[in-house]
Enzyme design. Sequence first.
Site, mmCIF file in Angstrom:
data_model
loop_
_atom_site.group_PDB
_atom_site.id
_atom_site.type_symbol
_atom_site.label_atom_id
_atom_site.label_comp_id
_atom_site.label_asym_id
_atom_site.label_seq_id
_atom_site.Cartn_x
_atom_site.Cartn_y
_atom_site.Cartn_z
ATOM 1 N N ASP A 185 -30.225 -113.170 -8.204
ATOM 2 C CA ASP A 185 -30.203 -113.128 -9.574
ATOM 3 C C ASP A 185 -28.706 -113.309 -9.879
ATOM 4 O OD1 ASP A 185 -28.945 -110.796 -8.976
ATOM 5 O OD2 ASP A 185 -30.651 -109.506 -9.887
ATOM 6 N N SER B 187 -41.470 -107.267 -2.081
ATOM 7 C CA SER B 187 -40.384 -108.495 -2.332
ATOM 8 C C SER B 187 -39.481 -108.121 -3.282
ATOM 9 C CB SER B 187 -41.302 -109.640 -2.930
ATOM 10 O OG SER B 187 -42.227 -109.355 -4.067
ATOM 11 N N TYR B 188 -38.584 -108.865 -3.709
ATOM 12 C CA TYR B 188 -37.461 -108.599 -4.800
ATOM 13 C C TYR B 188 -38.027 -108.115 -6.121
ATOM 14 C CZ TYR B 188 -32.778 -109.152 -6.941
ATOM 15 O OH TYR B 188 -31.936 -108.689 -7.469
ATOM 16 N N PRO B 189 -37.649 -106.752 -6.442
ATOM 17 C CA PRO B 189 -38.193 -106.316 -7.822
ATOM 18 C C PRO B 189 -37.743 -106.603 -9.125
ATOM 19 C CG PRO B 189 -36.913 -104.668 -6.715
ATOM 20 C CD PRO B 189 -36.610 -105.903 -5.761
#
Length: 806
Positions: free
Chosen positions: A119, A335-337
């Site tokens: 991100d 998975s990526y939160p």
Amino acid sequence: MKTVFMVAEKPSLAQSIAKILSRGNMSSHKGLNGACSVHEYTGSFMGQSVHFKMTSVCGHVMTLDFIGKYNNWDKVDPAELFSKAPTEKKEANPKLTMVKFLQVEGRGCDHVVLWLDCDKEGENICFEVLDAVLPVMNKPRGTERTIYRAKFSSITDTDICNAMNSLGEPNHNEALSVDARQELDLRIGCAFTRFQTKYFQGKYGNLDSSLISFGPCQTPTLGFCVERHDKIQSFKPETYWVLQAKVNHEKESSLTLEWDRVRVFDREIAQMFLNITKMERDTKVESVSKKEKAKQRPLALNTVEMLKVASSALGMGPQHAMQIAERLYTQGYISYPRTETTHYPENFDLKASLRQQTNNPYWAETVKALLSEGINRPRKGHDAGDHPPITPMRAATEAELGGDGWRLYEYITRHFIATVCADCKYLQTTISFIIGPEHFTCVGKMIISPGFTEIMPWQSIPLEENLPKCEKGDVFPLSEVKLLEKQTNPPDYLTEAELITLMEKHGIGTDASIPVHINNICQRNYVTVENGRRLKPTNLGIVLVHGYYKIDAELVLPTIRSAVEKQLNLIAQGKANYHQVLEHTLDIFKRKFHYFVDSIAGMDELMEVSFSPLAATGKPLSRCGKCHRFMKYIQAKPSRLHCSHCDETYSLPQNGTIKLYKELRCPLDDFELVLWSSGSRGKSYPLCPYCYNHPPFRDMKKGMGCNECTHPTCQHSLSMLGIGQCVECENGVLVLDPTSGPKWKMACNKCNDLVELKHAAMRHPMHRGGQGKRQGRGRGKGRRPGGRPNPKKPKDKMAALAAYFV
């Protein structure tokens, strides 16, 4: 053999990634900072055999701050913080010595692979890592590429191996957008916070907040809560009337009909309708309609929806829920939160994720049925281009995760399964009745196929009353027609879930920062979390928002921050210039700040209605050295002393108790000393209120007590009560606590190191009874029971004790 240096965002992540890539064939050791491990193995990279070193950071390596002198609130005009005050990057956690650690481990490496979270914040950390390691890496030969970026969304073998086989480059524009946000929030937040904190804490004693903070995102977040509070306070209930009819359709069974007019606000008209309908004895069926309807399965799960459900259904605050989600991610369970996306990529293997859930007793039957009968394609949601939706990545049990970890994982898994289930289908029957000239209706629902509500039972369709079998023209006897008097109700306070929705709608914060902003307004005592996780503004929060509205509504409205967020996104996309956005935004807020300072009387008028002036707050405690009158101790945070005669306020150390210290006075300024204590088992030290705020010697800083005072002859100073060097920290000195006898204590004047000596007689001049007979040697942290020296502690510490205690 060349060396490839790889860096992840957290230690647990580094271990998981290294374990997958090395297939468990690795050696590990702790790094020099003690927090991060280094995992080493041999493998193939770009077609050649190399030595891999995998380690991590602990979040951001660096943080942005003003240079030293601009952190002094007393000497710097807050207006200077907008442009004149230079900023610098400092280590985010100096104790971790992260830069040195990265340089030691990265020295002599040939390539670096960045496994930071995918991100904007992760991109920013990429460049923090590169700034540290590039100077110590081997220089590339010619055009040889040395920097690689791994993109991944989950910690699974497939995802990690795919990331390693398709390495890209870090995104400098996204990193710049984070730099811009950090600088804007630092300069704007600090300027407003410093000014209003000093201004109002210098006037009012019961604000009960150690920091009256302002934040470009935090303040609009508070604004939403106060706006709802204002609607509640200004709400005036209105009386209305509802006509209700009941019909008999079976023996001892009645059906309640809803009035098509819903309600009327005029009593006389309501009474007229009642009189007309009461004349009728029967009701006639005007129409019967049946319609098959569907309740849609949910969209794939993104961060905002997860946080809303965690708060409303699981009772978890947004920040707590995010911390749990991050832990589940780093452990490989989800998975990526952090994602804004609610649409699965076309190549996402939904069946593989489902197969992992076939053994869980809670949903095994549903999953097996889906796999054998065929799954439904998930609904088409929004693709933000960041990460796939939040999805379970491997099976887990309640015993493995426990408590909140399991509850959040269970919801994420049930939500995922629901996205590939069928919609819930039901039959809705609507019967229209006529009583005189008035029309009434009743509605019934019958489940045809439960679909996704089997796995999410809380979403199931509530069954209505059993409706009679009837056709148009059928007549039923009326059992009752009556008029109900009711009142309109005010809205309730915002729930966290409702606040998150408003923040997302108005562009306040990001999926990563929304929990932080909500947590901040709670920590600052601007709102309290009530039953049902509803956010009720405090008096201070209400007055602040009303004050901003009175002076400059844009300081609290979401519009200006939303516009700034759009500009930051343009920087991330490479469509806006970093320096121009920064300069333009700071110029706007600088003008707003000057207007705010000039207009502060408007907010002050609201403050003086709600809070007590310093002179009327607190209890007399110690005498002022200037006027020799009693100063009042204000216990509300931040605790302080106020002399109403001199109109002076003196800061005190926080998070402890303050009491008068034997009516002793400071030899420098004649102020009575006070004693700060962290509790009966903690350390304590005396301090002079004036010296604490105005250091008397060049080598002293603001906020130092007598245990750090370098006065050469004062009986309370470091010169007289200092014992020896602290063994726990580099710069501290063990200082005697003269109030602690007969179980004497010494505490470090820098860290929390504490030494107790039992049954010791003291020959120190401060202790008047110290001339008594010998009572036995002292025994503290540096000596084992029985008086034997502890080999792990330096001997000079015990020698120092022996000089003072016998």
